[in-house]
Design a protein around this motif. Structure first.
Motif, PDB file in Angstrom:
ATOM      1  N   LYS A   5      81.288  56.157  30.321  1.00 52.96           N
ATOM      2  CA  LYS A   5      81.395  55.424  29.069  1.00 52.96           C
ATOM      3  C   LYS A   5      82.132  56.257  28.030  1.00 52.96           C
ATOM      4  N   PRO A   8      80.613  57.920  21.528  1.00 49.81           N
ATOM      5  CA  PRO A   8      80.362  57.100  20.343  1.00 49.81           C
ATOM      6  C   PRO A   8      81.488  57.235  19.331  1.00 49.81           C
ATOM      7  N   ALA A   9      81.290  56.594  18.193  1.00 50.48           N
ATOM      8  CA  ALA A   9      82.316  56.593  17.157  1.00 50.48           C
ATOM      9  C   ALA A   9      82.773  58.007  16.835  1.00 50.48           C
ATOM     10  N   ASP A 181      81.412  53.799  12.552  1.00 52.51           N
ATOM     11  CA  ASP A 181      79.970  53.931  12.771  1.00 52.51           C
ATOM     12  C   ASP A 181      79.322  52.565  12.991  1.00 52.51           C
ATOM     13  N   PRO A 184      82.402  50.731  16.823  1.00 52.76           N
ATOM     14  CA  PRO A 184      83.569  51.446  17.360  1.00 52.76           C
ATOM     15  C   PRO A 184      84.376  50.553  18.298  1.00 52.76           C
TER      16      PRO A 184
END
Length: 447
Positions: A5, A8-9, A181, A184
């Protein structure tokens, strides 16, 4: 095996250990001034269309469907706002100035039906103001949208775009960070990529734009990501990769003008001038935007096709006449065109007005070049320095400053900037890259 994956942002600032930066525009084209991806609260920046359809035809069908909806639901503020936003996008991609007036009519109809807390219309009005280069108005509308819905990412996209153009770069970064945040997605990741690109960190910019491509949910978003991945490669002196990115995008969205223009530049950099001319011809037929017209005209001029170049320049002059009649601020392409192919003193006047409204590095660069062409090199150097202050890796900006330094007699500085321009992208401009090589040789260096 499952693909890992994405993280995150992205953190746009590493807890403020990075130097202060300016999030800016490169290449004379506004990437996000109307939020080319992800403007609507629902997240899609333009109507999705079949991959085989032309973008203009797909837009027209989408707009007609929206017109039919407001005929059926004349008191629905969201339908009017969606129509207005679609018309903004049509005007941006086709240079149809009448569409801006139609967009404003639709958006104001939405605001009449719902005067307060009308998120769709507030975002649309912000995008419209940005498209017209009224960035203070865009900022006002973006703030209203954020107040209406602080958790809607698209509001922060419009806010970031306006702040960037107004020279409030750290505030713009904060808006992009908030957007990323919250969600994304392709839109926020593209803006984060842009932030790193214009710090000069092309590696991070490429990685984030590749994430934006993977996150893209529509052909339009994929075309946008491929276009800017092609630009990142082209502006790093890698036309082979630029060509692959443009071809990949055109396989998904045939006849997209941005991708056609990107492929044309890649072909030209590889010496494939017939293919470059064909792609530029298709791009300006689909969207006669100043950027495409100027690029095509200067390529034709570099090839000795003076009559063909003048054809593109004639359209630019007609567009400039309409702009002046409407009182709109000049864009950088219009300023550079006037400086190089018109009256440099008029270009200075245009740039002075533009930089007051839009204190932004691309405008500072265009202002510097206009001043240089008008023989005002000491003042030109001030603005050339402002254009390069953030660390942006722009071969054209460096060439402009190098030429100004040469005119001022600073041989060492001129040679340094001209060599840096050629090192970044040896084919950065069809007319000025050869001039940069000649200048370096005259100044006692090797290109």
């Amino acid at each position: 095996m499952h693909r890992p994956k994405d993280p995150p942002a992205p953190a746009l600032r590493r807890r403020r250990h990075l130097r202060n930066t300016a999030v800016t525009l490169a290449l004379g084209a506004v990437l996000f001034t109307v939020g080319a991806v992800g403007l609507s609260p629902a997240g899609s920046g333009r109507p999705d269309t079949p991959a085989t359809a032309s973008p203009a035809a797909g837009q027209a069908r989408g707009i007609e469907a929206m017109r039919e909806r407001v005929r059926r639901l004349p008191k629905d503020p969201v339908s009017w706002a969606d129509l207005g936003m679609a018309l903004v996008q049509q005007a941006r991609t086709t240079a149809d100035q009448a569409a801006y007036a139609q967009a404003e009519t639709a958006l104001r109809r939405s605001l009449t039906l719902r005067p307060a807390e009308n998120l769709h219309a507030e975002i649309g009005m912000g995008a419209l103001a940005a498209a017209r280069h009224h960035f203070r108005d865009a900022l006002t509308w973006a703030r209203e949208a954020v107040a209406t819905s602080p958790m809607t990412p698209a509001s922060y996209g419009v806010l970031a775009d306006a702040l960037t153009q107004l020279g409030r770069y750290e505030d713009a970064e904060d808006a992009v960070q908030k957007m990323a945040d919250l969600r994304p997605d392709s839109s926020s990741l593209a803006r984060a990529s842009y932030t790193f690109e214009l710090r000069g960190d092309t590696g991070r910019a490429k990685a984030l734009m590749e994430r934006a491509l993977r996150a893209a949910g529509t052909p339009g978003e994929r075309a946008f990501a491929h276009t800017h991945l092609a630009s990142l490669a082209q502006e790093s002196g890698d036309p082979a990769t630029a060509l692959r990115q443009a071809d990949a995008g055109l396989a998904d969205v045939p006849r997209d003008p941005g991708l056609l223009a990107a492929r044309a530049k890649a072909h030209a950099a590889r010496g494939e001038f017939g293919r470059a001319v064909a792609d530029h011809t298709a791009a300006v037929a689909a969207a006669p935007l100043p950027q495409y017209l100027l690029e095509f005209g200067e390529l034709q001029q570099s090839l000795g096709h003076r009559e063909e170049a003048e054809g593109q320049y004639a359209v630019l002059r007609a567009q400039e006449t309409l702009r002046r009649a409407g009182g709109a601020p000049a864009d950088t392409d219009a300023i550079l065109f006037e400086a190089d192919h018109g009256d440099p003193r008029r270009a200075v006047t245009m740039a002075e007005a533009a930089v007051r409204e839009r204190p932004f590095i691309a405008v500072h660069d265009a202002y510097a070049w206009a001043l240089h062409r008008a023989g005002r090199d000491e003042r030109a150097l001030v603005h050339a320095d402002k254009a390069l202050a953030p660390g942006t890796r722009s071969a054209l900006f460096l060439y402009h400053r190098g030429a100004i330094q040469q005119a001022l007699g600073d041989t060492a500085a001129a040679r340094r900037d001209l060599r840096r321009a050629l090192a970044i992208d040896p084919s950065f401009h069809p007319l000025y890259a050869p001039e940069a090589r000649s200048a370096v040789r005259r100044l006692g260096g090797t290109p």
